[in-house]
Design an enzyme around this catalytic site. Sequence first.
Site, short mmCIF file in Angstrom:
data_model
loop_
_atom_site.label_atom_id
_atom_site.label_comp_id
_atom_site.label_asym_id
_atom_site.label_seq_id
_atom_site.Cartn_x
_atom_site.Cartn_y
_atom_site.Cartn_z
N HIS A 1 -2.19 19.97 6.50
CA HIS A 1 -3.11 18.72 6.15
C HIS A 1 -2.30 17.45 6.20
CE1 HIS A 1 -5.69 21.84 4.44
NE2 HIS A 1 -4.76 22.20 3.85
N CYS B 1 0.77 -1.03 0.08
CA CYS B 1 0.08 0.01 0.04
C CYS B 1 0.61 1.29 0.06
CB CYS B 1 -0.74 -0.28 1.30
SG CYS B 1 -2.22 -1.47 1.18
N HIS C 1 -2.59 6.86 5.31
CA HIS C 1 -3.23 5.75 4.58
C HIS C 1 -4.33 5.10 5.31
CE1 HIS C 1 -3.75 1.78 2.65
NE2 HIS C 1 -2.96 1.34 3.61
N HIS D 1 -14.62 5.06 4.88
CA HIS D 1 -15.97 4.92 5.06
C HIS D 1 -16.67 4.91 3.61
CE1 HIS D 1 -20.30 6.15 5.38
NE2 HIS D 1 -20.38 5.42 6.43
N ASN E 1 -10.53 0.26 1.95
CA ASN E 1 -9.21 0.52 2.05
C ASN E 1 -8.76 0.61 0.44
OD1 ASN E 1 -6.39 0.08 1.77
ND2 ASN E 1 -6.27 -1.57 3.43
N HIS F 1 12.49 1.62 5.30
CA HIS F 1 12.13 0.25 5.02
C HIS F 1 12.80 -0.73 6.14
CE1 HIS F 1 11.80 -3.59 3.17
NE2 HIS F 1 11.41 -3.22 1.89
#
Length: 467
Positions: free
Chosen positions: A362, A192, A366, A395, A399, A276
Site C-alpha cells: 500500500h 505538510c 501526500h 477529491h 489538500n 531534509h
Amino acid sequence: FCLIPLMPIIILKPSHMNSNDFHQLWLHPHLNLLILFAILLFTIFKMTRRRQVYLLDFSCYNHHLPHSSSLTLDKYMNTCKLYSTYNDASIEFMDKILKRSGIGDDTTVPTTLTSLRPDLSLAASRKEAEDMIFDALDNLFANNVDVEPVDIDVLVVNSGTFSPPPSLSAMVMNKYKMRNNVRSFNLSGMGCSSGLIAIDLANNMLQVYKNSYAIVVTTENITNNFYPGNKKQMLVPQMLVPVCLFRQNCTAILLSNRSSDRWRAKYKLAHLVRTHIGADDLAFRCVYQEEDDDGITGIALSKDVVVMAGNALRRNITTLGPLVLPLRELLQFAFAVMFVAKKLFNPNMKGYVPNFKLAFEHFCIHAGGKTVINEIQKKLRLSADDVEASRMTLHRFGNASSSSIWYELAYKECKGKVLKGDRVWQIAFGSGFKCNSGVWVALMDVKPCPNNLWEGCISKYPIHLDL
C-alpha cells in the site's frame, strides 16, 4: 541468568560433585570471567534493543459538523467574487486552478471563511484548531475506552504554521486534564510532512520511557493561512494556490510501546526515514511565508517546488531502499548498472528506479495536488490502483496537509484492503524542503474504526477523474 554457565556442569556430572566442589567451582576465575562476559552481552543487548512501537488506533476529524461548511467549487468561486480584496486576475487564476486541481464538491472550510467578510482573527483561528483537534481526540478516546487521557505519557501536537501561546499541546492538556508530568511537545513551521516528524519524535520518546502511551495530533489551520491579497508581479499564482487547495484536517494517533498491546494493535512501526535538503537555497525558498506589497501575509509556492520534491524523494528512497527492498532488487539498486551506463556511455539514459511494489502493498502519497500525485506515480512507476487512495482523498477532502496520509490509510481500511502482514508506505513532503517516509506493518486484518471519516460516502469511491 548468572547461573546459566553452571547448568551444563550440573547436568553432565551430578554424581561426582559435592557442595564443596560447587563452592570451588564458583570461585574459579575462568567461570567468573564467563559469567561477567555473559552479563556484559546481556547488558549490551538490553541497551541497544529498540522497543517496538505499536499503532493502536487513529481517528480523523469529522467534516460533517456545524462549524464546517461544505464548499462546492461554484460556491467557492462565487464567494471569492464577493470579496472586495480579489481582483479579476486573481479570480480568473483561482477558477483555472480549481478546475484542474482534482478537488471535488464535498470539501469543507470553517464557516468563518464563507461569509462576505471572512473572519481571519486569532480567535477564529484558535476556534478552528479547537474544533478539529477536540473532535479527533474525542472520537479516539471513545473508540479506546481502556486508555484515558490521564494514561498518556507523551503528547506531540503539530501544526504547519499556526502556533499561538499557550501552545496547541497546552490546549489539549487543559481540555483533557492530563497529568502534569506528561512529556508535551508542540511543533510548527514544518509543513505538510510534519505529521511523520511528530511520529518520529514520539517514537524516540517511547524508546526512552517504557510501558508508555503516546498521542500524536497532526493538523493545519486554514483560517490562519487564508490569503486575501492580489500581489501581481510574482505571487498571484504563488500565494493563491494554497488558498485554492487547502481544506480542514486533523488526525489523532494513539501509540504504545507496551508488549501487552501487540495483540490489539493495528500496526507496528517498521521504519521512519527523514530527508531534509534545506541547505539548498532553491529548496529552502520553494515554500515560503512572506508579506506582499500591501503587507498581507501568505504562503508562496515557487515554480521549483515539484523539482525540489523530486530531488528530496530520490535522496529519501536511497536511504529507505536498503531497508525494505528484497535482495534481488536491492542488488540491482546497489550496483546501479543503469546509473553507470548513464554516466559513462549515454548521458540521456534514465537511471535505475527500484520496484518498490515488491516491498509494499500500500502507498499513501501526500495529496498535495494532482501534479504532485502524478509526478510521484510516474517516478515510482506506480499503477492507478496504487495511487487511488491519494486521488480520492484529494477529491473528497482537498489538500489535507500533514493529515492526508492518514486520510488515505483510513480510505484503505474502509475499503477492507489492509490485511495482516501488509506493508504500508506513507510519503510526505513539506517546506524546508523535506521528504519523509514512514513504513508500517499491519498486525491484523484491519477494519475501520467507528465514525470513520469515509463512513457514508465510501460506496461511491473510486470515481473516475480527469488526469
